[in-house]
Design a protein around this motif. Structure first.
Motif, PDB file in Angstrom:
ATOM      1  N   ARG A  21       0.826  -1.216   0.000  1.00 30.05           N
ATOM      2  CA  ARG A  21       0.000   0.000   0.000  1.00 30.05           C
ATOM      3  C   ARG A  21       0.857   1.260   0.000  1.00 30.05           C
ATOM      4  N   ARG A  22       1.912   1.249   0.838  1.00 31.78           N
ATOM      5  CA  ARG A  22       2.785   2.416   0.905  1.00 31.78           C
ATOM      6  C   ARG A  22       3.534   2.612  -0.416  1.00 31.78           C
ATOM      7  N   GLY A  23       3.911   1.511  -1.043  1.00 30.09           N
ATOM      8  CA  GLY A  23       4.600   1.615  -2.330  1.00 30.09           C
ATOM      9  C   GLY A  23       3.716   2.226  -3.402  1.00 30.09           C
ATOM     10  N   ILE A  24       2.455   1.789  -3.441  1.00 27.94           N
ATOM     11  CA  ILE A  24       1.507   2.350  -4.412  1.00 27.94           C
ATOM     12  C   ILE A  24       1.264   3.822  -4.121  1.00 27.94           C
ATOM     13  N   ALA A  25       1.109   4.131  -2.836  1.00 21.80           N
ATOM     14  CA  ALA A  25       0.868   5.528  -2.445  1.00 21.80           C
ATOM     15  C   ALA A  25       2.032   6.414  -2.857  1.00 21.80           C
ATOM     16  N   GLU A  26       3.242   5.908  -2.719  1.00 20.28           N
ATOM     17  CA  GLU A  26       4.414   6.698  -3.102  1.00 20.28           C
ATOM     18  C   GLU A  26       4.432   6.960  -4.607  1.00 20.28           C
ATOM     19  N   ILE A  27       4.078   5.940  -5.381  1.00 19.55           N
ATOM     20  CA  ILE A  27       4.018   6.099  -6.836  1.00 19.55           C
ATOM     21  C   ILE A  27       3.006   7.171  -7.215  1.00 19.55           C
ATOM     22  N   VAL A  28       1.823   7.094  -6.598  1.00 21.35           N
ATOM     23  CA  VAL A  28       0.751   8.049  -6.914  1.00 21.35           C
ATOM     24  C   VAL A  28       1.144   9.458  -6.486  1.00 21.35           C
ATOM     25  N   ASP A  29       1.696   9.587  -5.279  1.00 22.30           N
ATOM     26  CA  ASP A  29       2.064  10.913  -4.764  1.00 22.30           C
ATOM     27  C   ASP A  29       3.158  11.575  -5.599  1.00 22.30           C
ATOM     28  N   ARG A  30       4.027  10.772  -6.195  1.00 24.43           N
ATOM     29  CA  ARG A  30       5.118  11.334  -7.003  1.00 24.43           C
ATOM     30  C   ARG A  30       4.632  11.837  -8.358  1.00 24.43           C
ATOM     31  N   ALA A  31       3.489  11.350  -8.792  1.00 24.60           N
ATOM     32  CA  ALA A  31       2.982  11.725 -10.116  1.00 24.60           C
ATOM     33  C   ALA A  31       2.393  13.131 -10.097  1.00 24.60           C
ATOM     34  N   ASP A  32       2.673  13.902 -11.132  1.00 19.38           N
ATOM     35  CA  ASP A  32       2.122  15.253 -11.248  1.00 19.38           C
ATOM     36  C   ASP A  32       0.604  15.196 -11.301  1.00 19.38           C
TER      37      ASP A  32
END
Length: 215
Positions: A21-32
């Motif tokens: 979950r944290r990995g997915i959240a990090e991917i999403v948060d990094r996206a513009d």
């Protein structure tokens, strides 16, 4: 002078494995243009938090401790109808895909997808697009056919016993063969069925048995 800031799409992540979950959240948060506004690890927690933060897109896993991602999609359809659900799962299963479609999912992604693709799909769904339809499900079923069609009789028997929850040693004892032979059968049947893990084979058998029971 006021700086213009692009409006960010509000996303919620639902997965019971915290690291995933944290990995997915990090991917999403990094996206513009995307921001994670909530995370959840169960159906009840997801519905409760979604009602509070009103996300625009919800990424949901299918397998959760107190239900499924389909349960979340169905409940959010009533409580937060503006939230667009995307299934993000490890199960490449036509029945699950069809069920997600009919529940209201806007896209169905496997966890093997690249991070950039997750962001792209979230943005597309937030813009009103649906990235799966009934024709996709029908075509997949036609293309896949019977995944067990090329299994040997021994491999079919091993597959059935995997579905019974037996370990490799137990299967070997049942069939009167060495545990190494069982492992070889499993390696072969997984390759022929297009699967990667023993647990996927067990889930496939369970799905087939559930379908037969319903019929």
């Amino acid at each position: 002078m006021t700086e213009n800031k692009t409006r960010e799409i509000r996303v919620m992540i639902v997965d019971d494995h915290e690291i995933v979950r944290r990995g997915i959240a990090e991917i999403v948060d990094r996206a513009d243009g995307l921001v994670v506004v909530a995370e959840a690890g169960s159906v009840a927690e997801a519905v409760r938090r979604a009602e509070l933060v009103r996300p625009e897109v919800v990424l949901v896993d299918l397998q959760l401790p107190d239900g499924t991602g389909i349960d979340i999609i169905s409940q959010l359809h009533e409580s937060v109808p503006t939230a667009s659900p995307i299934v993000l799962t490890s199960f490449d299963d036509d029945d699950a895909l069809s069920e997600a479609l009919h529940a209201g999912a806007k896209a169905y992604l496997l966890k093997t997808v690249r991070g950039a693709e997750i962001a792209e799909v979230v943005k597309a769904v937030a813009a009103g697009r649906t990235l799966l339809d009934e024709r996709t499900v029908t075509r997949r079923r036609a293309d896949h056919g019977d995944p067990t069609a090329h299994l040997t009789p021994s491999e079919r028997r091993v597959l059935d016993l995997i579905g019974d929850g037996m370990s490799n040693r137990e299967i070997g004892d049942k069939l009167g063969v060495a545990e190494k032979t069982v492992k070889n059968h499993i390696t072969s049947l997984l390759a022929k069925m297009g699967l990667q893990r023993r647990t996927q084979a067990a889930a496939w058998v369970a799905g087939q048995r559930a379908t037969s029971w319903r019929q």
